[in-house]
Motif scaffolding. Sequence first.
Motif, short mmCIF file in Angstrom:
data_model
loop_
_atom_site.label_atom_id
_atom_site.label_comp_id
_atom_site.label_asym_id
_atom_site.label_seq_id
_atom_site.Cartn_x
_atom_site.Cartn_y
_atom_site.Cartn_z
N GLN A 59 -13.01 46.63 -40.55
CA GLN A 59 -12.33 45.58 -39.78
C GLN A 59 -12.06 46.02 -38.35
N GLU A 87 -3.31 30.66 -34.78
CA GLU A 87 -3.48 31.94 -34.08
C GLU A 87 -4.97 32.28 -33.92
N MET A 126 -8.79 34.87 -40.23
CA MET A 126 -7.84 34.22 -41.15
C MET A 126 -7.86 34.89 -42.52
N LYS A 127 -9.06 35.22 -42.96
CA LYS A 127 -9.21 35.77 -44.31
C LYS A 127 -8.77 37.23 -44.38
N LEU A 128 -9.21 38.02 -43.41
CA LEU A 128 -9.00 39.47 -43.47
C LEU A 128 -7.76 39.94 -42.72
N LEU A 129 -7.52 39.35 -41.55
CA LEU A 129 -6.34 39.75 -40.77
C LEU A 129 -5.13 38.87 -41.10
N LYS A 130 -5.37 37.86 -41.95
CA LYS A 130 -4.30 36.94 -42.37
C LYS A 130 -3.65 36.20 -41.20
N LEU A 131 -4.45 35.92 -40.17
CA LEU A 131 -3.93 35.13 -39.07
C LEU A 131 -3.80 33.67 -39.52
N SER A 132 -2.85 32.95 -38.93
CA SER A 132 -2.77 31.51 -39.20
C SER A 132 -3.95 30.84 -38.50
N GLU A 133 -4.28 29.64 -38.93
CA GLU A 133 -5.40 28.91 -38.31
C GLU A 133 -5.15 28.73 -36.81
N THR A 192 -13.28 31.88 -36.63
CA THR A 192 -11.92 31.99 -37.19
C THR A 192 -11.92 32.41 -38.66
#
Length: 245
Positions: free
Chosen positions: A82, A117, A108-115, A104
């Motif tokens: 990553q 962000e 979103m999946k790996l860093l767990k960012l919100s859509e 995105t």
Amino acid sequence: MTTDVLIKVDGLKKHFGSLKALDGVSVDIQKGDVAVVIGPSGSGKSTFLRCLNLLEVPTEGAIYFEGVDITNPKCDINIHRQKMGMVFQQFNLFPHMNILKNLTLAPMKLLKLSEEEAKKRAMELLARVGLADRAGAYPSQLSGGQKQRIAIVRALCMNPNVMLFDEPTSALDPEMVGEVLDVMKDLAREGMTMVVVTHEMGFAKEVGTRVIFMDEGKIIEENSPKELFSNPKSDRLKSFLAKIL
């Protein structure tokens, strides 16, 4: 190990049957380095690069990334991947997703960012490479140069500590090469650590902090671009440069 060494490669070997693609490569990549790897086809450049994030598993030797031996079977390589952006010759974009979705998905999946962000970061980076207006387009609607710039942005969306480039311009039409190299030059100016396998000697001279010349799976010579191109030491490098410059 000094804290400035981001990647330490120690005695790296990679064999495909009887072929020794890598035959004892040792090198340190420092933070902020733009290490440009050159050499003839079949010299082991791309295999070396793919070993750095274990896309190719070495036969022997160790690779330390941020002080961790990633060749240790107990190491969770996905966590370290990553932090390593990878850009290939082919763009590897998902054809059924628009550009914004391509960019995105992983954050979103790996860093767990919100859509929200993930989209904000993607749009900022798209603007940086001059492609903000293409966010809703699909890969098939873009030129090769645009796709490769998107591929670089996709890697940057993960906020990596190093970028690995495997001949990023070799599949492009000549007039598109410049637009991709310009993005890479900007990254270098901003201090991004980069390892670049390329045939673009102009880029190696202008942007590289060091140039590594490989042949037959070994590092034959490495030096500053100025020194390596103007004062090659080995006969093998002299003959290589005579053919291409």
